[in-house]
Design an enzyme around this catalytic site. Sequence first.
Site: not given
Length: 270
Positions: A152, A165
């Site tokens: 990501s 995250y």
Amino acid sequence: MNATSDNNRENAGAPLAGRHAVVTGAGSGIGAAIAVELARLGATLTLVGRRATPLEATCERLAGGGHGIAVADVTDHAAVHEAFDAAAAERGPIAILVNNAGAAKSAPFGKTDPEMWNEMLTVNLTGPYNCTQAVLAGMQAAHWGRIVNVASTAGLAGYAYVAAYCAAKHGLVGFTRALALEVAKQGITVNAVCPGYTDTPLIEGAVGNIVAKTGRSSDDAKAALAMTNPQGRLVQPDDVARTVGWLCLPGSDAIHGQSIPVAGGEVMCG
């Protein structure tokens, strides 16, 4: 036309023919798009996820034949090895692994409890470790392999309210770089793709947070996320899938140890 010409034409249209590819989290979103792209390129697919029904739906979309599913939780080391061994026995040695399964939860750091912290690291980082361990020896024996980790932009930059995250995705980028150096001379490439905000069901959590905090509509919240992309749009699953497909091609040997943003210029590496 002779047999050699026929084979050349077939390889040109299906450069991954004869390659067995495993895609985790393949039931929807980016994982499903990647599976469709790899099948289009000629690979034989095993789709991995926790629920059979979405995997079967993706499987029905795939070009070619011989594809199958494996129901397994990537966080379960033993279950992953069992599922991957069974897939290899049925469809041949695993030559391509796409570690796509993941999850995203957000909270202020002070409200990020140990359960959320551990969940984010287990799904997003331990899962790829489990799956990679299940395939690496076979790739080393074959002297050929492609491992692509779906990270990501949160693995390349910081974002507020997603510390767990971000930590997991930064870890996945580090894992990619370290493993790439270990296998650099073994015919195996290891890379990561780093999507920005992508138009998948996973984005709904971010949209919900914006709605809750600002009172905006869901459409306005999505538009706000799109504006973080200099192109002014959400990344599409096919954008990511085409990048993954390119990294898996036989001619991509020199692309190794990279973490490639797919984010319209939101993050620039150099």
